[in-house]
Design a protein around this motif. Structure first.
Motif, short mmCIF file in Angstrom:
data_model
loop_
_atom_site.label_atom_id
_atom_site.label_comp_id
_atom_site.label_asym_id
_atom_site.label_seq_id
_atom_site.Cartn_x
_atom_site.Cartn_y
_atom_site.Cartn_z
N THR A 107 -51.24 4.96 12.46
CA THR A 107 -50.36 5.44 11.39
C THR A 107 -50.68 4.73 10.08
N GLU A 108 -50.93 3.43 10.16
CA GLU A 108 -51.32 2.69 8.95
C GLU A 108 -52.61 3.27 8.37
N GLU A 109 -53.57 3.59 9.22
CA GLU A 109 -54.84 4.16 8.75
C GLU A 109 -54.64 5.53 8.13
N ALA A 110 -53.70 6.31 8.68
CA ALA A 110 -53.41 7.62 8.10
C ALA A 110 -52.90 7.48 6.68
N LEU A 111 -52.11 6.44 6.42
CA LEU A 111 -51.65 6.18 5.05
C LEU A 111 -52.82 5.74 4.17
N ARG A 112 -53.63 4.82 4.65
CA ARG A 112 -54.74 4.31 3.84
C ARG A 112 -55.70 5.42 3.42
N SER A 113 -55.95 6.35 4.33
CA SER A 113 -56.96 7.39 4.06
C SER A 113 -56.42 8.53 3.22
N SER A 114 -55.15 8.45 2.80
CA SER A 114 -54.53 9.55 2.04
C SER A 114 -54.92 9.55 0.57
N GLY A 115 -55.46 8.43 0.07
CA GLY A 115 -55.76 8.31 -1.35
C GLY A 115 -54.63 7.67 -2.14
N ALA A 116 -53.58 7.23 -1.43
CA ALA A 116 -52.43 6.62 -2.10
C ALA A 116 -52.73 5.18 -2.51
N ASP A 117 -51.93 4.67 -3.44
CA ASP A 117 -51.86 3.23 -3.71
C ASP A 117 -50.86 2.66 -2.71
N TRP A 118 -51.34 2.27 -1.56
CA TRP A 118 -50.49 1.98 -0.42
C TRP A 118 -50.23 0.49 -0.24
N THR A 119 -49.10 0.20 0.39
CA THR A 119 -48.80 -1.12 0.92
C THR A 119 -48.13 -0.92 2.27
N VAL A 120 -48.53 -1.71 3.25
CA VAL A 120 -47.91 -1.68 4.57
C VAL A 120 -47.09 -2.96 4.74
N VAL A 121 -45.81 -2.80 5.05
CA VAL A 121 -44.95 -3.94 5.33
C VAL A 121 -44.74 -3.99 6.85
N ARG A 122 -45.34 -4.99 7.48
CA ARG A 122 -45.24 -5.15 8.93
C ARG A 122 -44.11 -6.12 9.25
N ALA A 123 -43.09 -5.62 9.90
CA ALA A 123 -41.90 -6.42 10.15
C ALA A 123 -41.84 -6.93 11.58
N ALA A 124 -41.29 -8.14 11.72
CA ALA A 124 -40.93 -8.65 13.03
C ALA A 124 -39.71 -7.87 13.54
N TRP A 125 -39.27 -8.20 14.74
CA TRP A 125 -38.10 -7.55 15.33
C TRP A 125 -36.89 -7.75 14.41
N PHE A 126 -36.15 -6.66 14.15
CA PHE A 126 -35.00 -6.73 13.25
C PHE A 126 -33.86 -7.54 13.87
N ALA A 127 -33.26 -8.43 13.11
CA ALA A 127 -32.01 -9.05 13.55
C ALA A 127 -30.95 -7.98 13.79
N GLN A 128 -30.93 -6.98 12.91
CA GLN A 128 -29.90 -5.93 13.00
C GLN A 128 -30.07 -5.03 14.21
N ASN A 129 -31.16 -5.15 14.96
CA ASN A 129 -31.24 -4.41 16.22
C ASN A 129 -30.16 -4.87 17.20
N PHE A 130 -29.64 -6.09 17.00
CA PHE A 130 -28.57 -6.59 17.85
C PHE A 130 -27.20 -6.04 17.44
N SER A 131 -27.07 -5.61 16.19
CA SER A 131 -25.76 -5.18 15.68
C SER A 131 -25.68 -3.70 15.38
N GLU A 132 -26.82 -3.01 15.32
CA GLU A 132 -26.87 -1.58 15.02
C GLU A 132 -27.92 -0.97 15.92
N GLY A 133 -27.54 -0.02 16.74
CA GLY A 133 -28.54 0.60 17.59
C GLY A 133 -28.26 0.41 19.08
N PRO A 134 -29.27 0.64 19.91
CA PRO A 134 -29.05 0.74 21.36
C PRO A 134 -28.67 -0.56 22.05
N LEU A 135 -28.89 -1.72 21.43
CA LEU A 135 -28.54 -2.98 22.09
C LEU A 135 -27.06 -3.33 21.95
#
Length: 277
Positions: A107-135
């Motif tokens: 998916t990151e490569e699909a963005l890079r190859s689009s011709g965009a001025d891209w930035t990828v923000v790679r996040a660790a596990w969200f703290a909010q996964n404990f308070s919002e969502g299936p957990l």
């Protein structure tokens, strides 16, 4: 910030979700004009015919796909939307990705190859996964059952992700063509994280580790489609193998302060009633 943001319009996809809602709030606070992208506003990742209307006239976009970023559906949709955005003159694109997830690289490569001025923000596990969502449901009943063993993770507050995204969007070309990794300030096991939630709420909570296969059986029993279960079992089996047991410096580098601590998140979420059954 290096750009005049008063007239900058940013499309925020997933604008009602965990990260998108915070990105929208942080962008407005920074003086940007936010165009929320959600089904409620006529934008649908599954309906390409809705994309042009959401993109037209925007200066930038924050992309977060509703399925996991490593899914084939995300790869196809992100690439197609990015190409359409570039064609409409929206070149500044920021993608939320997952730190350490090999499945996300396509998916990151699909963005890079689009011709965009891209930035990828790679996040660790969200703290909010404990308070919002299936957990949340399990914690509300006093037990988190999850296939993370005793792996240590630097849980990141999604508000820090939002602040990084807005700084990247308004930073001119400074962060174009870069992958930025963000994490919290310390490593915790899921057992330790549950203990901190327990301390913040005053309620007894336990953590029960299971195998990825066993967790897949739980998901299947709750009605998750078989194809999605297979993907998630493979994802958890790889992503929760200890590869992410390290800190990343994206938050202090980009916004010049330390990341929010998990204990702070837990106290605030508890005060807001996140884990009341």
């Amino acid at each position: 910030m290096t750009e005049n943001t008063r007239n900058m319009t940013v499309l925020v996809t997933g604008a009602t979700g965990r990260t998108g809602s915070r990105v929208a709030a942080a962008a407005r606070a920074a003086g940007l004009t936010v165009r929320p992208g959600s089904r409620a506003t006529g934008f649908d990742w599954d309906e390409p015919s809705t994309w042009a209307g959401a993109l037209a006239g925007a200066d930038a976009a924050y992309l977060v796909h509703p399925t996991d970023v490593g899914s084939p559906a995300a790869t196809e949709s992100v690439g197609a939307l990015a190409r359409e955005a570039v064609g409409l003159g929206v070149r500044r694109l920021v993608l939320l990705s997952s730190r350490g997830e090999e499945q996300a690289l396509a998916t990151e490569e699909a963005l890079r190859s689009s011709g965009a001025d891209w930035t990828v923000v790679r996040a660790a596990w969200f703290a909010q996964n404990f308070s919002e969502g299936p957990l949340v449901e399990g914690l509300c009943h006093g037990e988190l059952v999850f296939p993370a063993g005793e792996v240590r993770e630097p849980f990141v507050d999604v508000r820090d992700i939002a602040d990084v995204v807005v700084a990247v969007l308004t930073g001119g070309g400074r962060y174009a063509g870069r992958e930025v990794e963000v994490s919290g300030p310390r490593l915790l096991t899921f057992r330790e994280a549950v203990a901190e939630v327990s301390a913040a709420t005053g309620a007894a909570m336990t953590y029960t580790p299971v195998s990825a296969r066993e967790y897949g059986e739980v998901l299947a029993g709750s009605g998750v489609p078989a194809e999605e279960v297979t993907f998630l079992v493979e994802l958890f089996g790889s992503l929760l193998d200890g590869r992410n047991a390290h800190l990343s410096d994206g938050v202090p580098e980009i916004i010049g302060r330390a990341p929010r601590d998990f204990a702070e998140f837990a106290r605030e979420a508890a005060a807001a009633g996140a884990w009341k059954a």
